[in-house]
Design an enzyme around this catalytic site. Sequence first.
Site, short mmCIF file in Angstrom:
data_model
loop_
_atom_site.label_atom_id
_atom_site.label_comp_id
_atom_site.label_asym_id
_atom_site.label_seq_id
_atom_site.Cartn_x
_atom_site.Cartn_y
_atom_site.Cartn_z
NE ARG A 30 -2.92 0.48 3.37
CZ ARG A 30 -2.46 1.13 4.45
NH1 ARG A 30 -2.14 2.39 4.39
NH2 ARG A 30 -2.32 0.49 5.59
CE1 TYR B 39 -16.10 11.00 -16.66
CE2 TYR B 39 -15.09 11.22 -14.51
CZ TYR B 39 -15.81 10.48 -15.43
OH TYR B 39 -16.22 9.22 -15.10
CG ASP C 2 -8.52 15.25 -16.27
OD1 ASP C 2 -7.82 14.56 -17.03
OD2 ASP C 2 -9.60 14.86 -15.81
CE LYS D 83 -11.37 7.33 -19.06
NZ LYS D 83 -12.52 6.49 -18.83
C1 PLP Z 1 -11.30 13.57 -18.50
C2 PLP Z 1 -11.50 12.50 -17.48
N1 PLP Z 1 -10.98 12.66 -16.26
C3 PLP Z 1 -11.12 11.72 -15.29
C4 PLP Z 1 -11.83 10.55 -15.53
C5 PLP Z 1 -11.99 9.54 -14.42
O1 PLP Z 1 -11.17 8.46 -14.64
P1 PLP Z 1 -11.48 6.96 -14.11
O2 PLP Z 1 -12.71 6.50 -14.81
O3 PLP Z 1 -10.24 6.19 -14.43
O4 PLP Z 1 -11.71 7.08 -12.63
C6 PLP Z 1 -12.39 10.34 -16.80
C7 PLP Z 1 -13.17 9.11 -17.06
O5 PLP Z 1 -13.86 8.98 -18.04
C8 PLP Z 1 -12.23 11.33 -17.80
O6 PLP Z 1 -12.75 11.19 -19.02
#
Ligand code: PLP
Length: 387
Positions: A55, A108, A180, A205
């Site tokens: 962890r 998001y 992000d 992704k």
């Molecule tokens: C731009 C963006 N940020 C964060 C996330 C969150 O990621 P996760 O689904 O791996 O938790 C996503 C998920 O679709 C996303 O498209």
Amino acid sequence: MKGPATELIHAGESDHGAAVTLTTPIYETSTFVFESAKEVLAYNEGRSSKYLYSRYANPTVVSVERKLAALDRTEDALLLSSGMGATTTILMAHARAGDEIVCGAAIYGGTLHLLEDLLTKFAITVRFVPVEALAQPERLIGERTRIVWFESPINPTLRCVDVRRISEACRARGVLSVLDNTFASPINQQPFALGVDLAMQSATKYLNGHSDVTGGVVSGPRALVEPVAMARRLVGTVMDPYAAYALGRGLKTLPLRVARHNSNAQAVAGFLAKDARVSRVYYPGLPSHPDHDIAKRQMTGFGGMICFDLGGRYDRAERLYDRLKVIKRAASLGGVESLISMPVLTSQWGHTDEQLREAGVTRGMLRLSVGLEDVEDLIEDLDQALA
Ligand SMILES: Cc1ncc(COP(=O)(O)O)c(C=O)c1O
């Protein structure tokens, strides 16, 4: 000889002879062995390169974290259990009661709900600002602002904001800028060359790229990543070694994959932009995109994400969605498979009309993650589904 239970548990463990592996093995162990109390003391005092507990840190996970720090050309990177795990852990580490977080309103959906529904329970104020306001970031920062959180390109409209300008405005006021960078990936956009303090990504992704791992990343200078590492120990949002292994394997082909995502998406966007059945196409690589100039300045490729609108009409979007044969109906993005989603059913599900307007989303929109298939097959699939 010991008894069979003892032998089966201990024989052959931690003894790998002279094996020097080419790739990093999966250290599927929750804990690590010490020879003596002196060794544990040295670890506790930071005088040892040993590991204590998965962890806290695990060699498979660390090896992939090193790749990600190198990719971002920054000091440090951490792997977390998901993109949302990364976001949560960054916020736990860097925000405290009484702080204000300024966040792009077009963001998001998961991030929006985390900030709006959960974070506000901890006496942290959140102010969502429209994309246009992010063009003048100096005006956004107030007395209590601690963090400016933003995306570029933005999910799902692919609007882009001037990353350098936001970062500089934050630095001038001692506010943390967090980008992000999920949609661009570091191959198309280098956050630290543009001046951000911390970068966050969903590793689910493009980084992994094969739609079989859930993960998140935070990267940046050690002084800002270290508090996130401490929070990750306590919140328990670390990535599992097996997931890290798969991610590390996916990362080795990231530059090749992203180049193909870019060229396939440019071709598909070009096809959709010329088609009279499509009312609007959002792709940063098209000169018609409102932020094409910003994208050209700060990105080295325009990515694999396209959004398009069928006159704001849900019935037309639904029809196309249901008729596709090669492109799969699934949430998520950034994998080898082309995926389509209707933002009002996924990332913007449950949003009010006003929230949709702020996010620039209509009921007739489709978001396409262009994969690595032969591009002619993707164009034919869209052409037939539009018919
Ligand atoms: C731009 C963006 N940020 C964060 C996330 C969150 O990621 P996760 O689904 O791996 O938790 C996503 C998920 O679709 C996303 O498209």
